[in-house]
Design an enzyme around this catalytic site. Sequence first.
Site, mmCIF file in Angstrom:
data_model
loop_
_atom_site.group_PDB
_atom_site.id
_atom_site.type_symbol
_atom_site.label_atom_id
_atom_site.label_comp_id
_atom_site.label_asym_id
_atom_site.label_seq_id
_atom_site.Cartn_x
_atom_site.Cartn_y
_atom_site.Cartn_z
ATOM 1 N N GLU A 58 3.837 -10.410 14.730
ATOM 2 C CA GLU A 58 3.134 -10.907 15.915
ATOM 3 C C GLU A 58 3.482 -12.393 16.118
ATOM 4 O O GLU A 58 3.779 -12.828 17.222
ATOM 5 C CB GLU A 58 1.628 -10.712 15.726
ATOM 6 N N ARG A 68 0.831 -1.213 0.000
ATOM 7 C CA ARG A 68 0.000 0.000 0.000
ATOM 8 C C ARG A 68 0.859 1.254 0.000
ATOM 9 O O ARG A 68 0.446 2.300 -0.522
ATOM 10 C CB ARG A 68 -0.986 -0.031 1.166
HETATM 11 C C1 PRP Z 1 0.869 -3.074 6.515
HETATM 12 C C2 PRP Z 1 0.985 -1.581 6.288
HETATM 13 C C3 PRP Z 1 2.376 -1.260 6.753
HETATM 14 C C4 PRP Z 1 2.600 -2.264 7.858
HETATM 15 C C5 PRP Z 1 2.412 -1.625 9.193
HETATM 16 O O1 PRP Z 1 1.436 -3.732 5.434
HETATM 17 O O2 PRP Z 1 0.786 -1.247 4.932
HETATM 18 O O3 PRP Z 1 3.351 -1.466 5.731
HETATM 19 O O4 PRP Z 1 1.628 -3.309 7.693
HETATM 20 O O5 PRP Z 1 2.548 -2.558 10.212
HETATM 21 P P1 PRP Z 1 3.695 -2.499 11.294
HETATM 22 O O6 PRP Z 1 3.875 -1.041 11.679
HETATM 23 O O7 PRP Z 1 3.145 -3.313 12.420
HETATM 24 O O8 PRP Z 1 4.918 -3.072 10.697
HETATM 25 P P2 PRP Z 1 1.221 -5.285 5.117
HETATM 26 O O9 PRP Z 1 2.434 -6.025 5.558
HETATM 27 O O10 PRP Z 1 -0.095 -5.721 5.631
HETATM 28 O O11 PRP Z 1 1.297 -5.316 3.557
HETATM 29 P P3 PRP Z 1 0.460 -4.716 2.333
HETATM 30 O O12 PRP Z 1 0.686 -3.226 2.311
HETATM 31 O O13 PRP Z 1 1.159 -5.406 1.237
HETATM 32 O O14 PRP Z 1 -0.985 -5.073 2.491
#
Ligand code: PRP
Length: 177
Positions: free
Chosen positions: A101, A64
């Site tokens: 987690e 994202r």
């Molecule tokens: C989500 C979000 C951030 C991260 C935040 O990405 O876009 O990059 O998690 O979480 P944190 O602060 O606990 O590390 P995700 O890994 O879900 O990937 P995506 O953007 O590909 O959906």
Amino acid sequence: TATATQDLLLSRIRDVPDYPKPGVMFKDITPLLADPVAFTALTDALAELCVRCGATKIVGLEARGFILAAPVAVRAGLGFIPVRKAGKLPGATLKQAYELEYGTAEIEIHAEDLADGDRVIVIDDVLATGGTAEASLELIRRAGAQVVGVAVLMELGFLGGRGRLEPALHGAPLEAL
Ligand code: PRP
């Protein structure tokens, strides 16, 4: 007090209860992306932060973060550099593991994309636990560049990401719109 832009952005983020698992309130940015006025306002606000930080390169975090950082890079006239989940970049990479987690994950950057003297701003949609952002700062530092800021659309304050990120920021600002 919230500005008109903050009110607009907030109104375009959808709360989805119990996703991706029970008890979690997911922050869905797809309504914001689908609204050109809101998406443009977000892009402009992030581009302004890039200028204020004196950034010379923009790093976006998969996936994202890519959607937000790419138009900002075009708007600000700066190069876009992806930090990807492990195994997706074809060239020589630096790799960094971080805690989830349950278990660990790894992210990578092309080593040749950054050099000494680069001033980097990191852009992502959400700061949650801060694990992803913290690992990206470590990658940027290992690549020899300087982090001049981290900018996110949303900060989930109750997860303590800001405190976790603090030591890796070395005084650079963490801005949550
Ligand atoms: C989500 C979000 C951030 C991260 C935040 O990405 O876009 O990059 O998690 O979480 P944190 O602060 O606990 O590390 P995700 O890994 O879900 O990937 P995506 O953007 O590909 O959906």
